[in-house]
Design a protein around this motif. Structure first.
Motif, PDB file in Angstrom:
ATOM      1  N   PHE A  34       0.822  -1.211   0.000  1.00  6.60           N
ATOM      2  CA  PHE A  34       0.000   0.000   0.000  1.00  6.60           C
ATOM      3  C   PHE A  34       0.860   1.268   0.000  1.00  6.60           C
ATOM      4  O   PHE A  34       0.383   2.334   0.389  1.00  6.60           O
ATOM      5  CB  PHE A  34      -0.933  -0.028   1.212  1.00  6.60           C
ATOM      6  N   ALA A  35       2.115   1.136  -0.419  1.00  9.82           N
ATOM      7  CA  ALA A  35       3.019   2.292  -0.425  1.00  9.82           C
ATOM      8  C   ALA A  35       2.401   3.428  -1.242  1.00  9.82           C
ATOM      9  O   ALA A  35       1.745   3.204  -2.260  1.00  9.82           O
ATOM     10  CB  ALA A  35       4.359   1.880  -1.019  1.00  9.82           C
ATOM     11  N   TRP A  36       2.601   4.647  -0.764  1.00 11.87           N
ATOM     12  CA  TRP A  36       2.031   5.815  -1.454  1.00 11.87           C
ATOM     13  C   TRP A  36       3.107   6.849  -1.703  1.00 11.87           C
ATOM     14  O   TRP A  36       3.882   7.127  -0.794  1.00 11.87           O
ATOM     15  CB  TRP A  36       0.911   6.425  -0.601  1.00 11.87           C
ATOM     16  N   PRO A  37       3.181   7.436  -2.901  1.00  9.61           N
ATOM     17  CA  PRO A  37       2.373   7.117  -4.079  1.00  9.61           C
ATOM     18  C   PRO A  37       2.708   5.730  -4.626  1.00  9.61           C
ATOM     19  O   PRO A  37       3.815   5.243  -4.403  1.00  9.61           O
ATOM     20  CB  PRO A  37       2.792   8.211  -5.068  1.00  9.61           C
ATOM     21  N   PRO A  38       1.752   5.098  -5.328  1.00 13.38           N
ATOM     22  CA  PRO A  38       1.969   3.719  -5.776  1.00 13.38           C
ATOM     23  C   PRO A  38       3.218   3.579  -6.639  1.00 13.38           C
ATOM     24  O   PRO A  38       3.851   2.541  -6.621  1.00 13.38           O
ATOM     25  CB  PRO A  38       0.708   3.394  -6.573  1.00 13.38           C
ATOM     26  N   VAL A  39       3.513   4.610  -7.406  1.00 14.18           N
ATOM     27  CA  VAL A  39       4.671   4.532  -8.301  1.00 14.18           C
ATOM     28  C   VAL A  39       5.484   5.805  -8.158  1.00 14.18           C
ATOM     29  O   VAL A  39       4.945   6.905  -8.251  1.00 14.18           O
ATOM     30  CB  VAL A  39       4.205   4.373  -9.763  1.00 14.18           C
ATOM     31  N   ARG A  40       6.772   5.634  -7.862  1.00 12.33           N
ATOM     32  CA  ARG A  40       7.618   6.806  -7.681  1.00 12.33           C
ATOM     33  C   ARG A  40       8.607   6.988  -8.823  1.00 12.33           C
ATOM     34  O   ARG A  40       9.014   8.088  -9.130  1.00 12.33           O
ATOM     35  CB  ARG A  40       8.351   6.714  -6.337  1.00 12.33           C
ATOM     36  N   SER A  41       9.003   5.888  -9.429  1.00 12.61           N
ATOM     37  CA  SER A  41       9.942   5.985 -10.550  1.00 12.61           C
ATOM     38  C   SER A  41       9.741   4.775 -11.449  1.00 12.61           C
ATOM     39  O   SER A  41       9.051   3.822 -11.075  1.00 12.61           O
ATOM     40  CB  SER A  41      11.384   6.003 -10.029  1.00 12.61           C
ATOM     41  N   ALA A  42      10.334   4.839 -12.624  1.00 11.67           N
ATOM     42  CA  ALA A  42      10.229   3.703 -13.539  1.00 11.67           C
ATOM     43  C   ALA A  42      10.816   2.457 -12.884  1.00 11.67           C
ATOM     44  O   ALA A  42      10.256   1.359 -12.978  1.00 11.67           O
ATOM     45  CB  ALA A  42      10.960   4.015 -14.837  1.00 11.67           C
ATOM     46  N   ALA A  43      11.928   2.627 -12.173  1.00  5.77           N
ATOM     47  CA  ALA A  43      12.583   1.485 -11.534  1.00  5.77           C
ATOM     48  C   ALA A  43      11.645   0.836 -10.524  1.00  5.77           C
ATOM     49  O   ALA A  43      11.484  -0.386 -10.482  1.00  5.77           O
ATOM     50  CB  ALA A  43      13.863   1.947 -10.833  1.00  5.77           C
TER      51      ALA A  43
END
Lengths: 448, 173
Positions: free
Chosen positions: A136-145
């Motif tokens: 449930f990490a937020w934001p769901p996506v932080r980088s392409a990696a």
């Protein structure tokens, strides 16, 4: 996750410096619930606990994987009729002809595969529990990696649970999955193992540094002295920890106790003697009685359409080869008979050793004019349908003097459910290759 | 040149280029395995079960047992340790319940007789004893846990008594 929850600051688009995959409508602040770090309050979650659980799995899962791949090789899939995953491409490789010695090898490897797999389940559950806040990490996506790594975690978690679930349901004959077990379990394993290898490579530095700084002192720390791990970037340590109700070593003991319970209640199905009775929760730990034929059955005659009329006095064994012969049971009993103590070991993990008496396959090959050592045999059963109504045994298996067309077990005639009038017993072969109710043996020069 | 490229990739991608290479290898293997699943003609069921496995664990099983644990603990808060100095009992309920639930999770097709039909055909026996086996094991787990708790309570009260005696002696002196 609706936009109603968007706090005022979240809507302002931020200037993007590099590639930003973030969906523009997602708020900066996490919505209430599990997306907020303070939702997760366990004081024992943290990199140390996750590292220790991960290392236990890392010790066990490769053994389960290797014994699983060995089981694939044990079917001698390079022989005609034996390959249950014909579309496997590069994923089913075998570097060797499956040996007939030691005769207990498959019993050991497949028993290990099933029992160790079952035993690791509570550790897997504890490991997944320890990292659940990361889902449930937020934001769901932080980088392409990070996006790619999260996608690989779907393969890892989906693969792990898929493999455990299909295996556990299959050994209980609970065929609710809409696919054949063999290809699904094999291909699922490759997806899981690939994702696991990358996960281990990416996380190992953190595991090493965590254990180097924190050591193993938590294994001696009781509840009164249990403190949260120091805040860090792992996303595992709670920012608002509740008072502990269990220590870290308590949780490890809990998972270990689960593993022990599963192990102790199932391992008996791979052992003979009174220990078999301890397998209270295992599909094949049951007692049938005390007679020579009272041991585990894996397919009853009735279930595969074999009836007493086919196996009576009119039954004949067709032996095909350069000099075909037809033999009655009396003809077979008049040939030299040999008795060997050999295990019958099932792909489902259970096994039992019995004294089998019968005619050597090598003698039958010679009788039909074939030369053992260069001769394989296709065995056909009276059973109707099923992938194991016919099987090919390799030249190595035919040539082994302990490979029998068994007529008796424990001094008594085989019972109908154990393959009367005659069944195959080959040292170290998977149970399903020990064909019951044999009607035909076709000896031919080895193909490979 | 190489150094520059390395830095550019790292800045745009968000991690070391080796990270990217490892993940590409992972997806290549998974893609190839998926193609084999397609060849086997079972991809729809496979995909549903594969993704469903992750969803089932993360969004069904884990919340279920977490809620069960929270409920047990809230009972614990309403009924704190019976007397002064009683050790906390929560783990003496949690552990046998967790282990019993784990055994049910693994063996439910036998215990709840879901696989009765196939089992009977293959093994020639009935699945009916498994429910009794599971209840027996559950009973033993709870009994063992209760016994362990009783031992702890005795030990704590004995220790408390000894401490009280010691204080009495000191005050007398």
């Amino acid at each position: 996750m609706t936009s109603e929850n968007t706090p005022a600051g979240g809507r302002t688009p931020r200037p993007s410096r590099s590639w930003r995959p973030r969906v523009p409508t997602l708020p900066e602040d996490p919505p209430p619930g599990p997306f907020r770090p303070e939702f997760w309050r366990s004081p024992i979650r943290g990199p140390w606990l996750t590292s220790v659980l991960g290392l236990i799995l890392l010790a066990g899962v490769p053994i389960v994987a290797i014994t699983g791949l060995l089981s694939y090789a044990a079917y001698n899939p390079w022989l005609p009729l034996n390959d249950l995953t014909p579309g496997k491409g590069l994923l089913g490789f075998y570097l060797f002809d499956w040996p007939t010695s030691p005769p207990w090898l498959y019993r050991l490897t497949q028993g290990t595969h099933v029992i160790l797999g079952l035993t690791l389940l509570p550790v897997l559950l504890a490991k997944l529990w320890s990292v659940i806040p990361k889902l449930f990490a937020w934001p769901p996506v932080r980088s392409a990696a990070q996006a790619l790594e999260r996608a690989s975690l779907l393969l890892l978690v989906g693969g792990a649970v898929f493999e455990f679930v299909t295996g556990i349901l299959n050994i209980q004959l609970f065929y609710v999955f809409p696919f054949s077990f063999y290809p699904a379990h094999l291909y699922g394993a490759w997806i899981f193992l690939g994702a696991l290898a990358v996960h281990v490579a990416l996380k190992m530095p953190r595991v090493v540094s965590t254990l180097r700084t924190r050591g193993l002192r938590d294994l001696r720390t009781d509840l009164a002295d249990t403190r949260p791990e120091p805040p860090d970037t792992s996303g595992l340590v709670s920012p608002d920890p509740a008072p502990p109700t269990i220590s870290r070593r308590g949780l490890l003991a809990f998972a270990g106790g689960g593993a022990l319970a599963i192990f102790a209640l199932s391992v008996g199905q791979s052992i003979d003697g009174w220990l078999r009775r301890t397998a209270l929760l295992a599909p094949h730990g049951r007692a049938y009685g005390t007679g020579p034929n009272d041991f585990q059955i894996n397919k009853t005659a009735a279930s595969v359409g074999v009836v007493a009329a086919q196996t009576g006095a009119a039954w004949r064994l067709e032996v095909m080869g350069p000099r075909p012969v037809r033999l009655s049971r009396a003809d077979l009993l008049a040939m030299p008979l040999y008795t060997y103590a050999l295990p019958i070991a099932c792909v489902e993990g259970w096994s039992t050793q019995r004294d089998w008496t019968g005619v050597r396959l090598a003698d039958l090959a010679r009788l039909a004019g074939a030369a053992p050592g260069h001769t394989q045999v296709v065995v056909r059963s009276l059973q109707r349908g099923g992938v194991f109504s016919r099987v090919t045994l390799s030249a190595t298996q035919v040539a082994d003097p302990r490979s029998l067309l068994a007529l008796r077990v424990g001094g008594a005639d085989l019972s109908l459910d154990h393959g009367y009038p005659a069944r195959i017993i080959v040292p170290n072969a998977p149970g399903v290759h020990n064909t019951k109710w044999v009607r035909m043996l076709e000896f031919s020069p080895e193909t490979a | 040149m190489w150094h520059y490229l390395h830095r550019r990739v790292a800045a745009h991608y968000g991690a070391d280029p080796l990270h990217l290479l490892a993940l590409i290898a992972c997806f290549a293997l998974a893609g190839y395995a998926a193609s084999r699943v397609v060849v086997a003609g079972v991809w729809v069921g496979f995909l549903i079960w594969f993704v469903g496995a992750a969803i089932f664990h993360d969004l069904v099983l884990l919340p279920l047992y977490a809620v069960a644990d929270v409920a047990t603990r809230s009972v614990g808060r309403r009924r704190p340790a019976g007397g002064a100095g009683r050790p906390p009992w929560i783990n003496h309920v949690r552990v046998p319940m967790g282990l019993s639930g784990l055994l049910l999770l693994v063996w439910f097709p036998l215990i709840l007789r879901g696989s009765q039909h196939e089992y009977r055909k293959a093994v020639g026996l009935d699945t009916s004893p498994y429910l009794g086996h599971w209840l027996l094991v559950t009973g033993v787990l709870f009994a063992g846990s209760a016994l362990a708790y009783a031992v702890r309570v005795r030990r704590t009260s004995r220790r408390a008594r000894r401490r009280a005696d010691l204080t009495n002696q000191r005050t007398r002196r």
